[in-house]
Write an enzyme that holds these catalytic residues in place. Structure first.
Site, PDB file in Angstrom:
ATOM      1  N   GLY B 126     -22.489  51.986 -38.727  1.00  0.00           N
ATOM      2  CA  GLY B 126     -21.814  52.608 -37.590  1.00  0.00           C
ATOM      3  C   GLY B 126     -22.817  52.849 -36.485  1.00  0.00           C
ATOM      4  O   GLY B 126     -23.162  51.961 -35.719  1.00  0.00           O
ATOM      5  N   GLY B 127     -23.378  54.054 -36.445  1.00  0.00           N
ATOM      6  CA  GLY B 127     -24.391  54.362 -35.440  1.00  0.00           C
ATOM      7  C   GLY B 127     -25.806  54.171 -35.959  1.00  0.00           C
ATOM      8  O   GLY B 127     -26.769  54.286 -35.209  1.00  0.00           O
ATOM      9  N   SER B 130     -27.899  57.418 -40.251  1.00  0.00           N
ATOM     10  CA  SER B 130     -28.020  58.012 -41.588  1.00  0.00           C
ATOM     11  C   SER B 130     -29.401  58.627 -41.802  1.00  0.00           C
ATOM     12  O   SER B 130     -30.416  58.025 -41.485  1.00  0.00           O
ATOM     13  CB  SER B 130     -27.783  56.935 -42.663  1.00  0.00           C
ATOM     14  N   GLU B 259     -18.931  56.364 -48.432  1.00  0.00           N
ATOM     15  CA  GLU B 259     -20.194  55.836 -47.911  1.00  0.00           C
ATOM     16  C   GLU B 259     -20.297  54.303 -47.968  1.00  0.00           C
ATOM     17  O   GLU B 259     -21.357  53.745 -48.261  1.00  0.00           O
ATOM     18  CB  GLU B 259     -21.393  56.492 -48.646  1.00  0.00           C
ATOM     19  N   GLY B 260     -19.167  53.666 -47.732  1.00  0.00           N
ATOM     20  CA  GLY B 260     -19.193  52.214 -47.602  1.00  0.00           C
ATOM     21  C   GLY B 260     -19.258  51.434 -48.899  1.00  0.00           C
ATOM     22  O   GLY B 260     -19.433  50.220 -48.877  1.00  0.00           O
ATOM     23  N   PHE B 262     -16.714  51.270 -51.162  1.00  0.00           N
ATOM     24  CA  PHE B 262     -15.384  50.792 -51.568  1.00  0.00           C
ATOM     25  C   PHE B 262     -14.746  49.880 -50.519  1.00  0.00           C
ATOM     26  O   PHE B 262     -13.882  49.073 -50.842  1.00  0.00           O
ATOM     27  CB  PHE B 262     -14.431  51.974 -51.805  1.00  0.00           C
ATOM     28  N   GLY B 263     -15.131  50.079 -49.274  1.00  0.00           N
ATOM     29  CA  GLY B 263     -14.487  49.314 -48.218  1.00  0.00           C
ATOM     30  C   GLY B 263     -15.042  49.723 -46.874  1.00  0.00           C
ATOM     31  O   GLY B 263     -15.888  50.613 -46.780  1.00  0.00           O
ATOM     32  N   VAL B 264     -14.552  49.056 -45.848  1.00  0.00           N
ATOM     33  CA  VAL B 264     -14.984  49.330 -44.482  1.00  0.00           C
ATOM     34  C   VAL B 264     -13.832  50.008 -43.749  1.00  0.00           C
ATOM     35  O   VAL B 264     -12.756  49.425 -43.600  1.00  0.00           O
ATOM     36  CB  VAL B 264     -15.361  48.016 -43.760  1.00  0.00           C
ATOM     37  N   TYR B 450     -29.089  75.408 -43.539  1.00  0.00           N
ATOM     38  CA  TYR B 450     -29.723  74.187 -43.033  1.00  0.00           C
ATOM     39  C   TYR B 450     -31.200  74.495 -42.837  1.00  0.00           C
ATOM     40  O   TYR B 450     -31.552  75.411 -42.096  1.00  0.00           O
ATOM     41  CB  TYR B 450     -29.054  73.827 -41.708  1.00  0.00           C
TER      42      TYR B 450
END
Lengths: 530, 530
Positions: B126-127, B130, B259-260, B262-264, B450
């Site tokens: 995507g961008g 990650s 997270e990609g 299984f599919g797009v 965080y």
């Protein structure tokens, strides 16, 4: 000990006597001009015949196994209209061979082990309140060596309370009143009140994604679950207790809605609440249903998050004795933290901007404030299913179904659903059904409408007639982009429409999951998957 | 056209020049007394070597395929500390063979078809932001005939807007600014602002369960998704667009966090908002961190649902220039519907009841109010990752990690995590790391803390040193019942700890799902599953 009816909703002693039911019949006749039949009586428990158990429990499980006549009758099915009618007429041919009541996880595991090797089907059983055929054994009963109803009723304890995080670990067999009584000792409440609350269980709520008390935000029990323990035929799944995580697909969300086909939920950590001390309630009348829907949408999109936001259409408002000739929006806010004037006044402003009329809100504070109008509404809400049994004994079809859709589709969907039910009823029952609608939950992007319908049946043909109406309603839901269920679950009853709604590749995923967790295919066969 | 850095966070032109970085180094030295190194320069793009592509695209896909040097470098990995260091030193040995940019679903399908038959690994991209090794190709690169980076960057349109239901259908490749610009034309906003917002995409957010703008209620993108379309090697999964459903386990929830593997994801219907016109903000100082945590918990449990509820510990408050020697709770409410005084005043009362000191709230109304302190905070928030690249060039370790836990565990967890990071840093870097903490999201039952840490590295040994610290931190999270990630995802980096957190039978379920949807095992190998 108070007895549950072997065929009707809830407690046996709540089934009205013949005269009381006759009076109900008179009322229905007056309102509907339906051909209401004379009252008849259900087949008595001791007159029921059922097939002899085909199997014995292994000796190690004998102590928790019952073949008692009443026990088997009570575990034969849930409480859908179809179930009540079959029970009324004494049809218990699909009774489970055995009823087993494990006292701990180890015994659940032992049952699943034995059943997997003996090809015995296991139907997990919480409160037995399913209205979708979730706890009966379907036509495939004969393909199994036996059927066990696995009743969680011996696992009802609140195991831990974390007051700091406002969470509690509760055994799956605890009914609503059982878990609330234990939480109350800690000043806590789960505040999950499905209509079945009196009898249904935490495990059942999780397995079926029950809809709870809150009209917004925490609508489904899904939103209250922190973690759970599930005994599968392959072993235990225990998820980590967390307020939230982003680590892969959520394992809890795969179990939520699994309806007993992957494993038996034994306990869960759930979010609990401090009992509210501030309450605000109001009702708003609308002469235009369309404007009432718009008002409800605006409130759902306002970020005010009312705990109650229940739009009753004219018929619901009338039947609930709330108003004549108007739709009514019932609004409620509750808090254990702050007075609610700002919230309620803004919600009422929105309603008035859309043409609503209200006499204003009632505000109450203090711990005792549940024993009032809100409490009475809740009691009436919990009592509603009892009416169905009387109507069945009067030869009426009386049922409910529910859904959710996006706001842009609601008007078209609503018209189509009402038309479908009325037309089907006219065709098969000779008279258009009475149909009413309320919203049980609302989201920024759509409502969850809940429909009730009543129609005059022909004795002995009720199921055939009901099936036609149910099919017409469900087909309309599918045709207009709604879901076959917002919180009643799928079970066996909704499966044909669920198959339309569910992406077909997701069926493959569910089957693969089933093979992985229940390789012998013994758990609740026929539910979710054909 | 503005260029993305081939190794650092974000835009190439945002990497400060040598003098500016030297100045940063001076500041760090002053604050930390760390042994800050002299600035060095990254390996330039044209000095990078990478293996020649091992495969050719089939002719039908040639038009959307790139083997451009810069393109391959940009698609080699994400932007974790590890990635930035490897990129800085010019290590691009794991570059994808091909970069493909499908223009529609049909082309995504064609890529997966071809790759499945040619044993080519496909990494959805995507961008490329990650921070968990989600878009790189791992050690198994050589077990595949080739690797394709499947970049969704040609699918960036808002396809439909439903203003009534406040929802929009958006293509997965749209970045935050791209989708917001299109929604703004309809007066709408998705208001999902992960820190990567400038570059990350809707599809990436969904695949990784990104954390968004809202501190409460709609915390994860999960809560904003109505439905999605996912192209798998076995075909399309399209879920039904609904505000909510209870029909079986949610198929969307299985794809959220997948997270990609299984599919797009190609597009999704998501909830959008009307832009807020009322805003309230305040900050509250606490001398005791413990009491600040209690105040934050009380607000999280109040039902006030602030949009911002960010507790900065003393170090975060100092580094953000908010306060010296105090923890600071930053509170914000926003609404497109109503003034927020009642909400904010009650939140401030709670904070004061817990010893907080505040100068009171600022209230603003009107459409232009984003260009103020809140807007500046957001810009600073989005800019923060840029600092990491400068620190890397100064030979520093600088990284963040995040988690969630129940309130009862936070104090113990926090102490253990800080100790683990500082001790590991002392051991491997010769100096205790600087560690700071803020809450990004809060739930009634727990916070999402965080952490940011900075330590002096030894040039050439950065990754080895960082690995030790990361391991110590992650082990502490696991040991104290927290999650390995609240919203950064698992990828390849977090997998060892995810394996501890995930129930082992759920791993079997994921594998079974993977076999069902991606039988050739080509999709993002090494992510989630070893």
């Amino acid at each position: 000990m108070r007895r549950r009816s072997h065929w009707a909703w809830g407690w046996a002693d709540r089934f009205p006597d013949r005269d009381a039911r006759r009076a109900i019949g008179e009322q229905v006749r007056a309102i509907t001009s339906f051909d209401v039949k004379d009252v008849t009586e259900p087949v008595a428990l001791d007159a029921i015949t059922m097939p002899a158990p085909r199997i014995d429990a292994p000796p190690s499980l004998a102590a928790i196994t019952s073949i008692d006549h009443e026990d088997r009758a009570l575990h034969t099915r849930g409480r859908s209209y179809r179930d009540v009618v079959r029970g009324f007429y004494g049809d218990f041919a699909s009774a489970p061979d055995l009823v087993m009541r494990p006292r701990d996880e180890r015994e659940v595991d032992a049952i699943l082990d034995w059943a997997s090797s003996a090809r015995v089907a296991v139907v997990p059983f919480g409160g037995g309140t399913s209205v979708v055929g979730g706890v009966e054994m379907d036509e495939r009963r004969e393909t199994y060596a036996g059927v066990v109803s696995l009743d969680l009723g011996a696992m009802t304890r609140v195991l831990e309370v974390d007051a700091t995080s406002r969470a509690a670990r509760i055994q799956a067999g605890a009914t609503g009143p059982q878990l609330e009584a234990q939480l109350a000792q800690h000043g806590m409440s789960m505040r999950c009140y499905p209509q079945s609350f009196e009898h249904s269980t935490l495990g059942g709520w999780i397995a079926t994604r029950a809809g709870g008390h809150f009209a917004t935000v925490y609508t489904h029990v899904d939103d209250l679950v922190e973690s759970m323990r599930v005994v599968t035929p392959r072993g235990l799944i225990e998820t980590r207790r967390l307020p939230a995580s982003g680590a892969g697909p959520s394992p809890d969300r795969l179990m939520l809605g699994s309806e007993g086909i992957f494993g038996v939920i034994t306990d869960a950590w759930v979010r609990v609440q401090v009992r509210p001390t501030f309450r605000a309630s109001a009702s708003v009348k609308f002469t235009s249903y369309e404007r009432a829907v718009d008002a409800t949408r605006a409130i759902a999109q306002s970020g005010l998050f009312p705990s109650n936001c229940r739009l009753l259409d004219q018929r619901e408002a009338m039947m609930n004795g709330v108003a004549m000739g108007a739709s009514v929006l019932v609004l409620g806010f509750e808090s254990a933290d702050h007075p609610l004037e700002a919230w309620m006044e803004r919600a009422l402003s929105i309603a008035r901007e859309h043409g609503g009329e209200s006499e204003g809100a009632t505000y109450r504070s203090g711990a005792g404030s549940a024993d009032d109008a809100a409490g009475r509404w809740r009691q009436a809400f919990l009592d509603a299913p009892y009416l169905q049994s009387s109507l069945v004994s009067l030869g009426m079809i009386a049922d409910t179904f529910e859904t959710a859709c996006t706001w842009d589709r609601f008007a078209t969907l609503h018209a189509a659903v009402v038309r479908a039910v009325r037309d089907a009823s006219a065709r098969v029952c000779g008279a258009k059904a009475l149909v009413s609608c309320r919203f049980t939950h609302v989201y920024p992007d759509g409502p969850a409408p809940y429909y009730t319908f009543v129609a005059p049946a022909t004795r002995g043909r009720e199921l055939e007639q009901w099936t036609e109406i149910k099919r017409a309603a469900s087909d309309a839901l599918m045709a207009h982009g709604a879901t076959i269920t917002h919180h009643h679950a799928v079970g066996r009853l909704h499966r044909p429409w669920y198959e339309q709604e569910r992406p077909s590749l997701f069926e493959h995923v569910l089957r693969a999951t089933k093979r992985e967790l229940d390789p012998a295919g013994i758990l609740n066969p026929g539910v979710l998957l054909a």
